[in-house]
Design a protein around this motif. Structure first.
Motif, PDB file in Angstrom:
ATOM      1  N   THR A  47      -0.733 -11.197  -3.768  1.00 35.92           N
ATOM      2  CA  THR A  47      -1.694 -10.570  -4.676  1.00 35.92           C
ATOM      3  C   THR A  47      -1.492  -9.055  -4.723  1.00 35.92           C
ATOM      4  O   THR A  47      -1.032  -8.443  -3.748  1.00 35.92           O
ATOM      5  N   ASN A  48      -1.853  -8.443  -5.844  1.00 41.54           N
ATOM      6  CA  ASN A  48      -1.614  -7.009  -5.997  1.00 41.54           C
ATOM      7  C   ASN A  48      -2.424  -6.179  -5.011  1.00 41.54           C
ATOM      8  O   ASN A  48      -1.981  -5.113  -4.587  1.00 41.54           O
ATOM      9  N   SER A  49      -3.599  -6.652  -4.615  1.00 40.60           N
ATOM     10  CA  SER A  49      -4.393  -5.903  -3.638  1.00 40.60           C
ATOM     11  C   SER A  49      -3.717  -5.904  -2.268  1.00 40.60           C
ATOM     12  O   SER A  49      -3.724  -4.886  -1.561  1.00 40.60           O
ATOM     13  N   ILE A  50      -3.105  -7.025  -1.871  1.00 38.72           N
ATOM     14  CA  ILE A  50      -2.372  -7.081  -0.604  1.00 38.72           C
ATOM     15  C   ILE A  50      -1.142  -6.176  -0.672  1.00 38.72           C
ATOM     16  O   ILE A  50      -0.850  -5.411   0.260  1.00 38.72           O
ATOM     17  N   ALA A  51      -0.400  -6.244  -1.779  1.00 37.45           N
ATOM     18  CA  ALA A  51       0.807  -5.424  -1.926  1.00 37.45           C
ATOM     19  C   ALA A  51       0.470  -3.937  -1.873  1.00 37.45           C
ATOM     20  O   ALA A  51       1.121  -3.162  -1.170  1.00 37.45           O
ATOM     21  N   CYS A  52      -0.556  -3.537  -2.601  1.00 36.65           N
ATOM     22  CA  CYS A  52      -0.956  -2.129  -2.593  1.00 36.65           C
ATOM     23  C   CYS A  52      -1.480  -1.723  -1.216  1.00 36.65           C
ATOM     24  O   CYS A  52      -1.187  -0.642  -0.722  1.00 36.65           O
ATOM     25  N   GLY A  53      -2.263  -2.616  -0.604  1.00 34.78           N
ATOM     26  CA  GLY A  53      -2.832  -2.307   0.709  1.00 34.78           C
ATOM     27  C   GLY A  53      -1.770  -2.110   1.780  1.00 34.78           C
ATOM     28  O   GLY A  53      -1.908  -1.238   2.649  1.00 34.78           O
ATOM     29  N   LEU A  54      -0.698  -2.891   1.726  1.00 31.88           N
ATOM     30  CA  LEU A  54       0.369  -2.743   2.712  1.00 31.88           C
ATOM     31  C   LEU A  54       1.155  -1.451   2.507  1.00 31.88           C
ATOM     32  O   LEU A  54       1.684  -0.879   3.466  1.00 31.88           O
ATOM     33  N   MET A  55       1.240  -0.985   1.278  1.00 37.16           N
ATOM     34  CA  MET A  55       2.009   0.222   0.995  1.00 37.16           C
ATOM     35  C   MET A  55       1.194   1.497   1.243  1.00 37.16           C
ATOM     36  O   MET A  55       1.788   2.563   1.481  1.00 37.16           O
ATOM     37  N   MET A  56      -0.112   1.431   1.193  1.00 34.02           N
ATOM     38  CA  MET A  56      -0.939   2.633   1.319  1.00 34.02           C
ATOM     39  C   MET A  56      -0.729   3.389   2.625  1.00 34.02           C
ATOM     40  O   MET A  56      -0.465   4.596   2.605  1.00 34.02           O
ATOM     41  N   PRO A  57      -0.838   2.749   3.794  1.00 35.90           N
ATOM     42  CA  PRO A  57      -0.593   3.510   5.035  1.00 35.90           C
ATOM     43  C   PRO A  57       0.837   4.013   5.144  1.00 35.90           C
ATOM     44  O   PRO A  57       1.083   5.065   5.739  1.00 35.90           O
ATOM     45  N   LEU A  58       1.797   3.276   4.570  1.00 37.63           N
ATOM     46  CA  LEU A  58       3.188   3.719   4.601  1.00 37.63           C
ATOM     47  C   LEU A  58       3.362   4.999   3.786  1.00 37.63           C
ATOM     48  O   LEU A  58       3.988   5.965   4.238  1.00 37.63           O
ATOM     49  N   VAL A  59       2.793   5.038   2.589  1.00 42.78           N
ATOM     50  CA  VAL A  59       2.884   6.238   1.750  1.00 42.78           C
ATOM     51  C   VAL A  59       2.180   7.413   2.420  1.00 42.78           C
ATOM     52  O   VAL A  59       2.670   8.545   2.402  1.00 42.78           O
ATOM     53  N   LYS A  60       1.031   7.139   3.014  1.00 47.86           N
ATOM     54  CA  LYS A  60       0.291   8.205   3.697  1.00 47.86           C
ATOM     55  C   LYS A  60       1.120   8.797   4.834  1.00 47.86           C
ATOM     56  O   LYS A  60       1.164  10.023   5.013  1.00 47.86           O
ATOM     57  N   SER A  61       1.782   7.936   5.593  1.00 46.91           N
ATOM     58  CA  SER A  61       2.596   8.421   6.702  1.00 46.91           C
ATOM     59  C   SER A  61       3.791   9.230   6.198  1.00 46.91           C
ATOM     60  O   SER A  61       4.160  10.248   6.792  1.00 46.91           O
ATOM     61  N   ILE A  62       4.407   8.795   5.100  1.00 49.43           N
ATOM     62  CA  ILE A  62       5.526   9.544   4.525  1.00 49.43           C
ATOM     63  C   ILE A  62       5.068  10.934   4.093  1.00 49.43           C
ATOM     64  O   ILE A  62       5.734  11.948   4.357  1.00 49.43           O
ATOM     65  N   LEU A  63       3.910  11.018   3.443  1.00 50.57           N
ATOM     66  CA  LEU A  63       3.399  12.314   3.001  1.00 50.57           C
ATOM     67  C   LEU A  63       3.050  13.210   4.187  1.00 50.57           C
ATOM     68  O   LEU A  63       3.261  14.430   4.131  1.00 50.57           O
ATOM     69  N   LYS A  64       2.551  12.625   5.254  1.00 48.68           N
ATOM     70  CA  LYS A  64       2.246  13.423   6.444  1.00 48.68           C
ATOM     71  C   LYS A  64       3.508  14.003   7.056  1.00 48.68           C
ATOM     72  O   LYS A  64       3.531  15.164   7.483  1.00 48.68           O
ATOM     73  N   GLU A  65       4.581  13.194   7.094  1.00 48.05           N
ATOM     74  CA  GLU A  65       5.843  13.693   7.635  1.00 48.05           C
ATOM     75  C   GLU A  65       6.404  14.806   6.755  1.00 48.05           C
ATOM     76  O   GLU A  65       6.918  15.819   7.259  1.00 48.05           O
ATOM     77  N   LEU A  66       6.303  14.631   5.436  1.00 44.87           N
ATOM     78  CA  LEU A  66       6.798  15.665   4.523  1.00 44.87           C
ATOM     79  C   LEU A  66       5.974  16.946   4.646  1.00 44.87           C
ATOM     80  O   LEU A  66       6.515  18.051   4.550  1.00 44.87           O
ATOM     81  N   GLU A  67       4.675  16.805   4.893  1.00 44.28           N
ATOM     82  CA  GLU A  67       3.838  17.991   5.051  1.00 44.28           C
ATOM     83  C   GLU A  67       4.175  18.731   6.345  1.00 44.28           C
ATOM     84  O   GLU A  67       4.221  19.964   6.378  1.00 44.28           O
TER      85      GLU A  67
END
Length: 459
Positions: A47-67
């Motif tokens: 489901t799209n909610s599961i797919a988005c939910g799994l990617m959210m912490p990953l994107v957040k961590s990538i942005l934190k590393e870039l910051e």
């Protein structure tokens, strides 16, 4: 949402984020392409909610590393990332970089889900309605539906990537300040690569906590795929079968039970162990205090309230007025009627969960098809595809609500960013139904005989 909290608590997403940066570099154009495309493919099989939910912490961590490497700012207020409290009323406003990535994965999960019966609730309801209302109609098979929708999905995903890069990062706008921030020199890229390798080595081996959460997440997606593709569609609205939420519920229970480590086992090895016996239980991979401190309860109320509103409209027969409205277009050519349904359903799905909207409207669109002597599949597909694509408001799909609450995206930003994808979605859906569908169903332009056995009284 509980699984998202477990992922963040285990820090397994940080390990994956650094590995992605090592593989694809820190270019926003490359990173966004990989993340958006991965989300789209993942949402095709769960489901799209599961797919988005799994990617959210990953994107957040990538942005934190870039910051931390000074490449971007996650929020407009400098230095508030580590003190960010999602329950704070004065939460910092995200930068365009943050909004760009999170809206990208939310929209990609919505677009990818519409390509398969498994990935989209609206496609499952469409298939179920066809079987119940028109029992003698040709069966809607998964591969057949995928051939119908996949070209449009790829077109919309490609345009989404270009549009978000243009709107947020200034792609093709050389004088744009944000576009200048996205470029790195060769020396900077080499330095960042060395820094990322050092960080990854400092993480050490995969911990038991990370392994448990990672394995449970993978199993959740796999079991959801299996259940969604095998259970009986004719009993879709009963409670005597498993549905796609069952693996998530079971996984959450396991996360509450499983400890973050296995230190307790050493007390069973030898009686001469000098360490004192623990007097309190070890922490679980998911704890209730973690849930109460970080859970975004507002998302549940927003999605739940929209479902209740449309269910109330159905029970009060207010949706019959929608049928009367659609009958106003009966004297117009069929493509014009298709355009009216596409635009109408696209507008309605912004104010309610897409599954609730299609659940309420599809029966009326089937009636309109029979009354106007148009193939029901023709108009029902128009409604199904259009209700799968809300891009402006958080009420349209859980993915929009989740990312908006996760990083505090302003509603105005989401409404403006959704203009481009909405226009392309309307045009693409019209092409899919009016042109491409004839290659999949050559007789879709003819009024079939199996409509005479329609069962409307059951609804």
């Amino acid at each position: 949402m509980l699984i998202i909290l477990a992922i963040e608590h285990s820090l397994v997403h940080r390990r994956i984020a650094i590995k992605i940066l090592l593989l694809f570099g820190c270019s926003h154009y490359r990173l966004s392409f990989v993340l958006f495309l991965s989300t789209m493919v993942l949402s095709m099989w769960c489901t799209n909610s599961i797919a988005c939910g799994l990617m959210m912490p990953l994107v957040k961590s990538i942005l934190k590393e870039l910051e931390q490497m000074g490449i971007l700012d996650v929020f407009e207020v400098e230095g508030v990332l580590h003190n960010y409290n999602r329950k704070d009323k004065n939460s910092p406003r995200p930068t365009d970089f943050t909004i760009f990535y999170f809206l990208g994965i939310a929209y990609s999960s919505t677009i990818g889900g519409m390509s398969t019966i498994i990935g989209s609730e609206t496609n499952r309801i469409f298939k179920n309605y066809c079987e119940l209302i028109f029992p003698q109609s040709p069966a809607i098979e998964g591969p057949q539906l995928m051939l119908l929708t996949l070209p449009g999905v790829l077109i919309m995903e490609m345009f989404l990537y270009l549009w978000l890069n243009f709107y947020f990062l200034g792609m093709l706008r050389v004088q744009n300040y944000t576009a200048l921030q996205t470029t790195l020199t060769g020396d900077e890229e080499q330095y960042i690569t060395i820094l990322l390798k050092t960080k990854y080595q400092q993480l050490g081996k995969i911990k038991f906590h990370e392994g448990v959460v990672g394995a449970i997440v993978i199993l959740t997606a796999l079991f959801q795929l299996i259940i969604s593709s095998t259970y009986d569609r004719k009993h879709y609205y009963t409670f005597n079968v498993l549905n796609s939420s069952t693996p998530s519920l079971i996984s959450v229970l396991i996360l509450f039970i499983m400890p973050v480590n296995l230190d307790c086992l050493k007390f069973f090895k030898s009686k001469e162990n000098s360490e004192p016996t623990p007097t309190s239980p070890s922490n679980g991979c998911l704890t209730w205090s973690l849930v109460t401190d970080n859970m975004e309860w507002s998302v549940l109320f927003v999605i739940g309230s929209s479902n209740i509103i449309f269910e109330a409209m159905r029970e009060s027969k207010m949706t019959d007025e929608f049928e009367k409205f659609l009958l106003l277009f009966t004297n117009l050519p069929v493509p014009v009627m298709a355009l009216a349904i596409v635009v109408f359903c696209k507008f309605m799905t912004e104010f309610g969960s897409n599954a609730s909207v299609i659940y309420c409207l599809l029966i009326h669109i089937a009636r309109v098809s029979v009354k106007t002597k148009v193939n029901p599949l023709y108009l029902m597909i128009c409604a199904t595809l259009s209700t799968s694509l809300p891009f402006h408001l958080i009420t349209g799909t859980p993915s929009n609500a989740m990312v908006a609450a996760y990083v505090n995206i302003p509603p105005r930003k989401m409404m403006i960013a959704g203009i481009g994808p909405s226009i392309v979605a309307i045009l693409t859906n019209l092409f899919t139904v009016c042109v491409w569908s004839k290659a999949i169903w050559p007789d879709i332009g003819n009024f079939p005989d199996w409509t005479h056995t329609a069962h409307f009284n059951e609804f």
